[in-house]
Write a protein that holds these residues in place. Structure first.
Motif, PDB file in Angstrom:
ATOM      1  N   THR A   1     -16.099  49.749 144.252  1.00 51.26           N
ATOM      2  CA  THR A   1     -16.553  50.907 143.306  1.00 51.26           C
ATOM      3  C   THR A   1     -16.016  50.635 141.844  1.00 51.26           C
ATOM      4  O   THR A   1     -14.806  49.922 141.741  1.00 51.26           O
ATOM      5  CB  THR A   1     -15.712  52.150 143.646  1.00 51.26           C
TER       6      THR A   1
ATOM      7  N   THR B   1     -24.607  53.028 137.930  1.00 52.06           N
ATOM      8  CA  THR B   1     -23.928  51.618 138.051  1.00 52.06           C
ATOM      9  C   THR B   1     -25.138  50.914 138.933  1.00 52.06           C
ATOM     10  O   THR B   1     -25.961  51.565 139.476  1.00 52.06           O
ATOM     11  CB  THR B   1     -22.807  52.224 138.818  1.00 52.06           C
TER      12      THR B   1
ATOM     13  N   SER C   1     -15.561  51.525 137.750  1.00 56.47           N
ATOM     14  CA  SER C   1     -15.490  52.909 137.011  1.00 56.47           C
ATOM     15  C   SER C   1     -15.067  52.459 135.672  1.00 56.47           C
ATOM     16  O   SER C   1     -14.422  51.143 135.516  1.00 56.47           O
ATOM     17  CB  SER C   1     -14.521  53.746 137.751  1.00 56.47           C
TER      18      SER C   1
ATOM     19  N   SER D   1     -20.871  56.680 133.984  1.00 56.85           N
ATOM     20  CA  SER D   1     -20.559  57.099 135.333  1.00 56.85           C
ATOM     21  C   SER D   1     -21.511  57.380 136.204  1.00 56.85           C
ATOM     22  O   SER D   1     -21.355  57.333 137.500  1.00 56.85           O
ATOM     23  CB  SER D   1     -19.470  58.468 135.165  1.00 56.85           C
TER      24      SER D   1
ATOM     25  N   ILE E   1     -21.678  48.481 134.930  1.00 56.49           N
ATOM     26  CA  ILE E   1     -21.656  50.161 134.622  1.00 56.49           C
ATOM     27  C   ILE E   1     -22.181  50.194 133.461  1.00 56.49           C
ATOM     28  O   ILE E   1     -21.722  49.737 132.447  1.00 56.49           O
ATOM     29  CB  ILE E   1     -20.207  50.740 135.166  1.00 56.49           C
TER      30      ILE E   1
END
Length: 121
Positions: A68, A57, A70, A54, A51
């Motif tokens: 996922t 990625t 974050s 936001s 990442i």
């Protein structure tokens, strides 16, 4: 000194979910990117997800649509939400931070100690 510490690994049945966390500490001027890597038994370490922001990625093909990545910048924490886990996801998962340290402005490439994730069939 910059440190990263993973948590959240464990044993889960196939199809289940786990969430890994990576907390960073130390004086960081800027973060180039952070990522999750894994090393399955007897294999080389591989990139799982990375990442930059936001909306920027990157995922390994094997985890796209299931994992996922974050970040919560306010809490200096990065997450990896892992859903629909498969036995082949079994590995030690490592957190990585690449950035610039404060006040030396030197490059930092920090790795955590690893978190074991085991998926049973």
């Amino acid at each position: 000194q910059v440190q990263v510490v993973e948590s959240g690994g464990g044993l889960v049945q196939a199809g289940g979910s786990l969430r890994l966390s990576c907390v960073t500490s130390g004086s960081i001027f800027s973060v180039t990117h952070m990522g999750w890597y894994r090393q399955p038994p007897g294999k080389q370490r591989e990139l799982v997800a990375r990442i930059i922001s936001s909306i920027n990625t990157e995922y390994a093909d094997s985890v796209k649509g299931r994992f996922t990545i974050s970040r919560d910048n306010a809490k200096n924490t990065m997450f990896l939400q892992m859903n629909s886990l498969k036995p082949e996801d079994t590995a030690v998962y490592y957190c990585n931070l690449l950035g610039i340290m404060n006040p030396t402005m030197r490059r930092v490439d920090a790795w955590g100690q690893g978190a074991q994730v085991t998926v049973s069939s």
